[in-house]
Design an enzyme around this catalytic site. Structure first.
Site, mmCIF file in Angstrom:
data_model
loop_
_atom_site.group_PDB
_atom_site.id
_atom_site.type_symbol
_atom_site.label_atom_id
_atom_site.label_comp_id
_atom_site.label_asym_id
_atom_site.label_seq_id
_atom_site.Cartn_x
_atom_site.Cartn_y
_atom_site.Cartn_z
ATOM 1 N N LYS A 199 8.745 -17.053 -10.098
ATOM 2 C CA LYS A 199 7.978 -16.039 -10.818
ATOM 3 C C LYS A 199 6.874 -16.725 -11.630
ATOM 4 C CE LYS A 199 8.465 -12.388 -14.184
ATOM 5 N NZ LYS A 199 9.184 -12.011 -15.391
ATOM 6 N N LYS A 233 -12.787 0.524 16.783
ATOM 7 C CA LYS A 233 -11.489 -0.170 16.751
ATOM 8 C C LYS A 233 -10.819 -0.152 18.129
ATOM 9 C CE LYS A 233 -9.992 -0.004 12.133
ATOM 10 N NZ LYS A 233 -9.431 0.748 11.043
ATOM 11 N N ASN A 276 0.856 -1.193 0.000
ATOM 12 C CA ASN A 276 0.000 0.000 0.000
ATOM 13 C C ASN A 276 0.887 1.237 0.000
ATOM 14 O OD1 ASN A 276 0.491 0.910 2.847
ATOM 15 N ND2 ASN A 276 -0.308 -1.144 3.250
ATOM 16 N N ASP A 319 -3.328 -9.873 13.650
ATOM 17 C CA ASP A 319 -3.411 -8.451 14.027
ATOM 18 C C ASP A 319 -2.320 -8.188 15.073
ATOM 19 O OD1 ASP A 319 -4.120 -6.009 15.371
ATOM 20 O OD2 ASP A 319 -6.020 -6.119 14.283
ATOM 21 N N ILE A 320 -1.311 -7.442 14.669
ATOM 22 C CA ILE A 320 -0.135 -7.240 15.529
ATOM 23 C C ILE A 320 -0.519 -6.459 16.791
ATOM 24 C CG2 ILE A 320 2.187 -6.244 15.635
ATOM 25 C CD1 ILE A 320 2.186 -6.569 12.491
HETATM 26 O O1 PMT Z 1 3.142 6.203 6.438
HETATM 27 P P1 PMT Z 1 2.475 7.533 6.101
HETATM 28 O O2 PMT Z 1 2.450 7.797 4.603
HETATM 29 O O3 PMT Z 1 3.069 8.665 6.894
HETATM 30 O O4 PMT Z 1 0.933 7.418 6.508
HETATM 31 C C1 PMT Z 1 0.569 7.313 7.855
HETATM 32 C C2 PMT Z 1 -0.596 6.308 8.074
HETATM 33 C C3 PMT Z 1 -1.829 6.808 7.354
HETATM 34 C C4 PMT Z 1 -0.205 4.922 7.553
HETATM 35 C C5 PMT Z 1 -0.789 6.254 9.623
HETATM 36 O O5 PMT Z 1 -1.093 7.543 10.094
HETATM 37 C C6 PMT Z 1 -1.923 5.302 10.004
HETATM 38 O O6 PMT Z 1 -3.074 5.675 10.096
HETATM 39 N N1 PMT Z 1 -1.569 3.993 10.255
HETATM 40 C C7 PMT Z 1 -2.503 2.919 10.497
HETATM 41 C C8 PMT Z 1 -3.064 2.472 9.188
HETATM 42 C C9 PMT Z 1 -3.977 1.296 9.292
HETATM 43 O O7 PMT Z 1 -3.722 0.326 8.639
HETATM 44 O O8 PMT Z 1 -4.963 1.365 10.099
HETATM 45 P P2 PMT Z 1 -5.984 0.155 10.388
HETATM 46 O O9 PMT Z 1 -7.215 0.836 10.701
HETATM 47 O O10 PMT Z 1 -5.995 -0.845 9.284
HETATM 48 O O11 PMT Z 1 -5.337 -0.576 11.636
HETATM 49 C C10 PMT Z 1 -5.617 -0.173 12.966
HETATM 50 C C11 PMT Z 1 -4.431 -0.401 13.852
HETATM 51 O O12 PMT Z 1 -4.116 -1.796 13.938
HETATM 52 C C12 PMT Z 1 -3.151 0.272 13.393
HETATM 53 O O13 PMT Z 1 -2.462 0.701 14.540
HETATM 54 C C13 PMT Z 1 -2.391 -0.847 12.699
HETATM 55 O O14 PMT Z 1 -0.976 -0.664 12.769
HETATM 56 C C14 PMT Z 1 -2.829 -2.076 13.496
HETATM 57 N N2 PMT Z 1 -2.858 -3.315 12.720
HETATM 58 C C15 PMT Z 1 -3.720 -3.464 11.686
HETATM 59 C C16 PMT Z 1 -3.802 -4.650 10.995
HETATM 60 C C17 PMT Z 1 -2.956 -5.724 11.397
HETATM 61 N N3 PMT Z 1 -2.979 -6.879 10.776
HETATM 62 N N4 PMT Z 1 -2.089 -5.543 12.422
HETATM 63 C C18 PMT Z 1 -2.041 -4.361 13.090
HETATM 64 O O15 PMT Z 1 -1.258 -4.203 14.027
#
Ligand code: PMT
Length: 395
Positions: free
Chosen positions: A288, A336, A209, A305-306
């Protein structure tokens, strides 16, 4: 430009690295510092005072007997106005003078007359740096509470490779910034995830992404400034690690989880900024994939989910999550926070945050909503770290 009203007295001594101090001056001025340059005669042999005058917007002083200071005491006046003195580059000879309290030119005299902190960035050839007499002088300076920045390691103007070269202007700038920030996270260990993940499809392709890592790296830097020990578990980004950060590079969400779990045992704080892929490729090919006319189906399987994993550990650190939404920001973000059971969540809009240099966020905790208006990510990061430190202190 930030509103920074600190004055740095930048002392430049005789070394080739003096040319790098021109860039350092520019970085400091751009960040809002007043930079007062004082040069030794030897420094003026390398770069002329006019360069520093133009970049700092201030007159440059080189001479103890300068008539521009009305009371005839430039060493007192100049050091009195400074919040810190930074000598960059600091030659071996200037280190000797400083360590023995010499006061035989303007720069050494104002250093001995100062009542503000002194930082020095040595710059010299490898042999000169390692010379026992030089090392004795450096040890004396450390004993006197003078901060030695660097030196760096690498190629030198003389053709040698090793310790002794001056740190890069960006690194010195970061260290000056760190120096002035309060240290509410002193002694704390922080683990931060940043950037995107890369979920391989085959040997060369993958799903990722557009997270740039800027937000996570800015938070890592703000945590260092606040005195923490920081581990940054980073997906693929084009960014340089902030100084002093232990960066661990990872690709997939699985790798990121493993790296985080290895580091989390002693952590006090975990901040999940990474845009972790929700799915990994199930039928990943070792090689590939060959082009053919048939349809190709890629199967996806949910990633761990970390953040939720860390938050549910028996001795979980203080957890901070991010929520990137494209609509219904507050509602989705609050859901969330409750689902993942974390004390603090940072809500931002994808269209505001992703890849940009600025961000605009709302902090959500048990006390309610705390909006942080649009600002550079560096500033948002500092405010977030301040908020985290306050929450920890009141626990
Ligand atoms: O990197 P930049 O270009 O500066 O952009 C910043 C950002 C937009 C990436 C950042 O500000 C941000 O919002 N990061 C979280 C993005 C995200 O994936 O959010 P989420 O809503 O999918 O996840 C929620 C939380 O769970 C986040 O803290 C994420 O790190 C965590 N997560 C999500 C999925 C997963 N499998 N494991 C996780 O730990």
């Amino acid at each position: 430009m930030s509103h920074n009203h600190k004055t740095i007295l930048l002392g430049i001594t005789g070394g080739v690295a003096a040319y790098k101090s021109a860039e350092l001056t520019r970085l400091l001025v751009k960040a809002g510092y007043t930079v007062q340059v004082v040069m030794t005669d030897a420094a003026s042999e390398f770069v002329g005072p006019a360069t520093f005058q133009a970049l700092s917007g201030q007159p440059v002083f080189t001479n103890q007997w300068d008539k521009r200071i009305a009371n005839g005491m430039p060493h007192i006046d100049l050091s009195r106005d400074a919040d810190a003195i930074l000598i960059a580059p600091a030659s071996a000879d200037f280190l000797r003078k400083l360590s023995h309290g010499a006061a035989d030119d303007l720069l050494s005299t104002l250093c001995s007359a100062r009542d503000c902190p002194l930082l020095v960035a040595p710059a010299m050839n490898l042999q000169m740096w390692e010379n026992p007499a030089n090392q004795r002088n450096v040890a004396l300076l450390r004993q006197d509470g003078i901060a030695i920045l660097g030196p760096g390691c690498g190629e030198q103007a003389c053709g040698e490779v090793g310790d002794g070269r001056m740190l890069e202007p960006e690194q010195l700038f970061e260290l000056v910034e760190n120096f002035f920030q309060p240290k509410p996270l002193h002694g704390k260990q922080v683990v931060i995830t940043a950037g995107p993940t890369f979920e391989p499809i085959d040997a060369v392709r993958g799903i990722t992404n557009s997270s740039s890592g800027k937000m996570g790296y800015a938070i890592a830097r703000a945590a260092i400034e606040a005195g923490a020990k920081v581990t940054l578990v980073s997906g693929p980004t084009a960014l340089a690690a902030p100084m002093g950060v232990n960066r661990i590079n990872v690709q997939s969400a699985q790798d990121m989880l493993q790296a985080v779990l290895q580091q989390i045992g002693t952590a006090d704080i975990f901040i999940g900024v990474a845009a972790v892929a929700d799915y990994a490729v199930k039928n990943r090919s070792e090689h590939k994939i060959k082009k053919s006319d048939a349809d190709l189906t890629i199967e996806l399987t949910p990633n761990p989910d970390i953040l939720a994993t860390v938050a549910s550990l028996p001795a979980a650190p203080f957890c901070v999550g991010f929520a990137a939404e494209s609509q219904n920001l507050l509602q989705y973000a609050d859901e969330k926070r409750r689902r993942k059971n974390i004390p603090l969540l940072v809500a931002n809009l994808v269209q505001n945050a992703l890849g940009a240099d600025d961000n605009e966020v709302i902090l959500l905790d048990d006390a309610g909503q705390h909006p942080l208006p649009r600002a550079p990510k560096k500033q948002i990061a500092r405010e977030l770290i301040r908020h985290v430190a306050e929450m920890l202190a009141s626990e």
